[in-house]
Design an enzyme around this catalytic site. Structure first.
Site, PDB file in Angstrom:
ATOM      1  N   LEU A 293       0.825  -1.211   0.000  1.00  0.00           N
ATOM      2  CA  LEU A 293       0.000   0.000   0.000  1.00  0.00           C
ATOM      3  C   LEU A 293       0.858   1.260   0.000  1.00  0.00           C
ATOM      4  O   LEU A 293       0.352   2.362  -0.226  1.00  0.00           O
ATOM      5  CB  LEU A 293      -0.871   0.042   1.265  1.00  0.00           C
ATOM      6  CG  LEU A 293      -1.746  -1.171   1.575  1.00  0.00           C
ATOM      7  CD1 LEU A 293      -2.332  -1.047   2.975  1.00  0.00           C
ATOM      8  CD2 LEU A 293      -2.874  -1.282   0.558  1.00  0.00           C
ATOM      9  N   GLY A 294       2.139   1.124   0.300  1.00  0.00           N
ATOM     10  CA  GLY A 294       2.984   2.303   0.517  1.00  0.00           C
ATOM     11  C   GLY A 294       3.204   3.100  -0.752  1.00  0.00           C
ATOM     12  O   GLY A 294       3.302   2.552  -1.844  1.00  0.00           O
TER      13      GLY A 294
ATOM     14  N   TYR B 189       0.291  10.552 -10.983  1.00  0.00           N
ATOM     15  CA  TYR B 189      -0.006   9.477 -10.017  1.00  0.00           C
ATOM     16  C   TYR B 189      -0.560   8.259 -10.761  1.00  0.00           C
ATOM     17  O   TYR B 189      -0.104   7.123 -10.547  1.00  0.00           O
ATOM     18  CB  TYR B 189      -0.997  10.017  -8.983  1.00  0.00           C
ATOM     19  CG  TYR B 189      -1.669   8.961  -8.139  1.00  0.00           C
ATOM     20  CD1 TYR B 189      -0.938   8.147  -7.280  1.00  0.00           C
ATOM     21  CD2 TYR B 189      -3.061   8.782  -8.191  1.00  0.00           C
ATOM     22  CE1 TYR B 189      -1.565   7.180  -6.498  1.00  0.00           C
ATOM     23  CE2 TYR B 189      -3.700   7.833  -7.407  1.00  0.00           C
ATOM     24  CZ  TYR B 189      -2.945   7.026  -6.569  1.00  0.00           C
ATOM     25  OH  TYR B 189      -3.565   6.068  -5.803  1.00  0.00           O
TER      26      TYR B 189
ATOM     27  N   SER C 184     -12.703   3.651  -4.578  1.00  0.00           N
ATOM     28  CA  SER C 184     -12.659   4.554  -3.419  1.00  0.00           C
ATOM     29  C   SER C 184     -12.927   3.711  -2.186  1.00  0.00           C
ATOM     30  O   SER C 184     -14.074   3.328  -1.933  1.00  0.00           O
ATOM     31  CB  SER C 184     -13.741   5.640  -3.541  1.00  0.00           C
ATOM     32  OG  SER C 184     -13.650   6.305  -4.782  1.00  0.00           O
TER      33      SER C 184
HETATM   34  P1  NAI Z   1      -2.212   6.949   2.316  1.00  0.00           P
HETATM   35  O1  NAI Z   1      -1.575   8.112   1.630  1.00  0.00           O
HETATM   36  O2  NAI Z   1      -3.061   7.210   3.507  1.00  0.00           O
HETATM   37  O3  NAI Z   1      -1.061   5.920   2.766  1.00  0.00           O
HETATM   38  C1  NAI Z   1       0.110   5.717   2.011  1.00  0.00           C
HETATM   39  C2  NAI Z   1       1.242   5.468   2.989  1.00  0.00           C
HETATM   40  O4  NAI Z   1       2.440   5.315   2.232  1.00  0.00           O
HETATM   41  C3  NAI Z   1       1.466   6.621   3.979  1.00  0.00           C
HETATM   42  O5  NAI Z   1       1.399   6.156   5.317  1.00  0.00           O
HETATM   43  C4  NAI Z   1       2.844   7.126   3.629  1.00  0.00           C
HETATM   44  O6  NAI Z   1       3.605   7.550   4.779  1.00  0.00           O
HETATM   45  C5  NAI Z   1       3.482   5.929   2.962  1.00  0.00           C
HETATM   46  N1  NAI Z   1       4.568   6.352   2.070  1.00  0.00           N
HETATM   47  C6  NAI Z   1       4.574   7.407   1.215  1.00  0.00           C
HETATM   48  N2  NAI Z   1       5.777   7.530   0.643  1.00  0.00           N
HETATM   49  C7  NAI Z   1       6.549   6.530   1.134  1.00  0.00           C
HETATM   50  C8  NAI Z   1       7.894   6.142   0.947  1.00  0.00           C
HETATM   51  N3  NAI Z   1       8.735   6.821   0.122  1.00  0.00           N
HETATM   52  N4  NAI Z   1       8.357   5.073   1.614  1.00  0.00           N
HETATM   53  C9  NAI Z   1       7.551   4.384   2.451  1.00  0.00           C
HETATM   54  N5  NAI Z   1       6.266   4.699   2.701  1.00  0.00           N
HETATM   55  C10 NAI Z   1       5.772   5.769   2.043  1.00  0.00           C
HETATM   56  O7  NAI Z   1      -3.001   6.129   1.214  1.00  0.00           O
HETATM   57  P2  NAI Z   1      -4.201   5.078   1.411  1.00  0.00           P
HETATM   58  O8  NAI Z   1      -5.486   5.768   1.146  1.00  0.00           O
HETATM   59  O9  NAI Z   1      -4.023   4.327   2.649  1.00  0.00           O
HETATM   60  O10 NAI Z   1      -3.949   4.124   0.152  1.00  0.00           O
HETATM   61  C11 NAI Z   1      -3.088   3.015   0.253  1.00  0.00           C
HETATM   62  C12 NAI Z   1      -2.682   2.587  -1.160  1.00  0.00           C
HETATM   63  O11 NAI Z   1      -3.835   2.288  -1.917  1.00  0.00           O
HETATM   64  C13 NAI Z   1      -1.903   3.664  -1.924  1.00  0.00           C
HETATM   65  O12 NAI Z   1      -0.881   3.027  -2.691  1.00  0.00           O
HETATM   66  C14 NAI Z   1      -2.948   4.259  -2.850  1.00  0.00           C
HETATM   67  O13 NAI Z   1      -2.368   4.738  -4.045  1.00  0.00           O
HETATM   68  C15 NAI Z   1      -3.849   3.065  -3.109  1.00  0.00           C
HETATM   69  N6  NAI Z   1      -5.221   3.467  -3.403  1.00  0.00           N
HETATM   70  C16 NAI Z   1      -6.030   3.905  -2.386  1.00  0.00           C
HETATM   71  C17 NAI Z   1      -7.346   4.255  -2.650  1.00  0.00           C
HETATM   72  C18 NAI Z   1      -8.293   4.650  -1.563  1.00  0.00           C
HETATM   73  O14 NAI Z   1      -9.486   4.761  -1.842  1.00  0.00           O
HETATM   74  N7  NAI Z   1      -7.818   4.863  -0.319  1.00  0.00           N
HETATM   75  C19 NAI Z   1      -7.862   4.243  -4.035  1.00  0.00           C
HETATM   76  C20 NAI Z   1      -6.915   3.781  -5.022  1.00  0.00           C
HETATM   77  C21 NAI Z   1      -5.645   3.391  -4.691  1.00  0.00           C
HETATM   78  C1  15L Z   2      -7.053   7.054  -5.237  1.00  0.00           C
HETATM   79  O1  15L Z   2      -6.251   6.488  -5.975  1.00  0.00           O
HETATM   80  C2  15L Z   2      -6.610   7.757  -4.016  1.00  0.00           C
HETATM   81  O2  15L Z   2      -5.496   7.124  -3.403  1.00  0.00           O
HETATM   82  C3  15L Z   2      -7.721   7.915  -2.989  1.00  0.00           C
HETATM   83  O3  15L Z   2      -7.306   8.890  -2.034  1.00  0.00           O
HETATM   84  C4  15L Z   2      -9.038   8.356  -3.647  1.00  0.00           C
HETATM   85  O4  15L Z   2      -8.906   9.633  -4.163  1.00  0.00           O
HETATM   86  C5  15L Z   2      -9.410   7.374  -4.742  1.00  0.00           C
HETATM   87  O5  15L Z   2      -8.344   7.153  -5.643  1.00  0.00           O
HETATM   88  C6  15L Z   2     -10.631   7.830  -5.558  1.00  0.00           C
HETATM   89  O6  15L Z   2     -10.519   7.936  -6.775  1.00  0.00           O
HETATM   90  O7  15L Z   2     -11.678   8.037  -4.958  1.00  0.00           O
END
Ligand code: NAI
Ligand code: 15L
Length: 273
Positions: free
Chosen positions: A69-70, A134, A163
């Site tokens: 997820l990072g 992104y 989402s």
């Molecule tokens: P988030 O931004 O809350 O968490 C991402 C984590 O990655 C953060 O804790 C951050 O400190 C860490 N990170 C960033 N740069 C880093 C680095 N250089 N080295 C190590 N760690 C690093 O994102 P969230 O919402 O938890 O999403 C998790 C994953 O799922 C992400 O890869 C995101 O792109 C993907 N995603 C999430 C969606 C959602 O609806 N939350 C939708 C689509 C994809």
């Molecule tokens: C993503 O890829 C993002 O990480 C999340 O924060 C939301 O914006 C999600 O897509 C979305 O499209 O709703």
């Protein structure tokens, strides 16, 4: 599995999954660039920048499965995205190759296809249409996963998350919502099936208004249970409907399609006055 690694464990989804995946392995290794909260007895905390190759190798060593997820999770400058989402993904796959090819879940995104219009139903093999740097970085990650599968047999579930929130919050999420329960059940499925391969799976619940067809990964046997339609009446009464020509109503990637190319740091809204 003896040890399951969750990268990005300090982020929104990482914090949620940390509490919900402990039945998959006796030890959860929680990694992030940010400092994490105190570990429970079954948790190991690893602070690791994905851009640091040696640190990523140490992070992956001894792990039998990875939920990756990072990384940068929204539109940011190329420099930030490059470090975490391009170099970071390469480091992760090289580390996995060096440490026995543990099965990987790669958190990809709907922003790989964000420029498709909302009236088009998509299949996993439709061409990508990323909506920003992104989204391009997630396309890169998907290609990396595929290449390591073809060359080395590294299995990955590429999950194009819509989402993933506790409940849908707006009109677009009636189509893109991915419930926490459905994400957890997908992860359980990925680590349970005898043969995974390298499928692209749409990370979405069984939304009546959904846009994405998961028939190509049907062999996994994963069936999402939730449906954003259960929240439709609430959203219709409480959330103003965007105009039909607004990006959030036109494109599957919503507002990301209108983001600029960020050059240089983006001010943190919390620092503004
Ligand atoms: P988030 O931004 O809350 O968490 C991402 C984590 O990655 C953060 O804790 C951050 O400190 C860490 N990170 C960033 N740069 C880093 C680095 N250089 N080295 C190590 N760690 C690093 O994102 P969230 O919402 O938890 O999403 C998790 C994953 O799922 C992400 O890869 C995101 O792109 C993907 N995603 C999430 C969606 C959602 O609806 N939350 C939708 C689509 C994809
Ligand atoms: C993503 O890829 C993002 O990480 C999340 O924060 C939301 O914006 C999600 O897509 C979305 O499209 O709703």
């Amino acid at each position: 599995m003896e040890r399951l690694l969750i990268t990005g464990a300090a982020g929104g989804l990482g914090q949620m999954l940390r509490g919900r995946l402990s039945h998959l392995a006796p030890i959860l290794r929680l990694a992030d660039i940010a400092a994490a909260a105190d570990p429970a007895p079954n948790e190991e905390i690893v602070q690791c920048d994905l851009a640091d190759e040696e640190a990523v190798f140490r992070m992956v060593e001894g792990c039998d499965g990875i939920v990756h997820l990072g990384g940068i999770s929204v539109e940011r400058s190329f420099e930030l995205i490059e470090a975490a989402n391009l170099r970071g993904v390469y480091h992760l796959y090289e580390a996995a190759r060096a440490h026995g090819l543990p099965r990987i879940i790669f958190a990809s995104s709907n922003h790989t296809i964000g420029f498709y219009p909302q009236d088009q139903r998509l299949h996993a093999d439709d061409p990508v249409r990323p909506d920003g740097l992104y989204g391009v970085s997630k396309v890169f990650g998907e290609a990396m996963a595929r290449m390591y599968y073809e060359k080395f047999g590294q299995e990955t579930a590429i999950v194009r998350i819509g989402s993933c929130t506790p409940a849908p919050r707006d009109w677009r999420m009636l189509s893109t919502w991915f419930s926490h329960d459905d994400f957890v059940s997908l992860i359980e499925t990925v680590f349970r099936v005898p043969r995974l391969g390298c499928p692209i799976v749409w990370g979405a619940s069984a939304n009546d208004a959904g846009w994405w067809d998961n028939s190509a990964s049907g062999y996994l046997g994963w069936v999402p249970r939730d449906n954003a339609a259960a929240y439709r009446a609430l959203i219709e009464t409480q959330v103003p409907r965007p105009s039909a020509d607004a990006p959030v109503a036109r494109y599957q990637g919503g507002t990301f399609t209108a983001d600029p190319i960020h050059r240089g740091p983006i001010p943190d809204p919390e620092d503004a006055g």
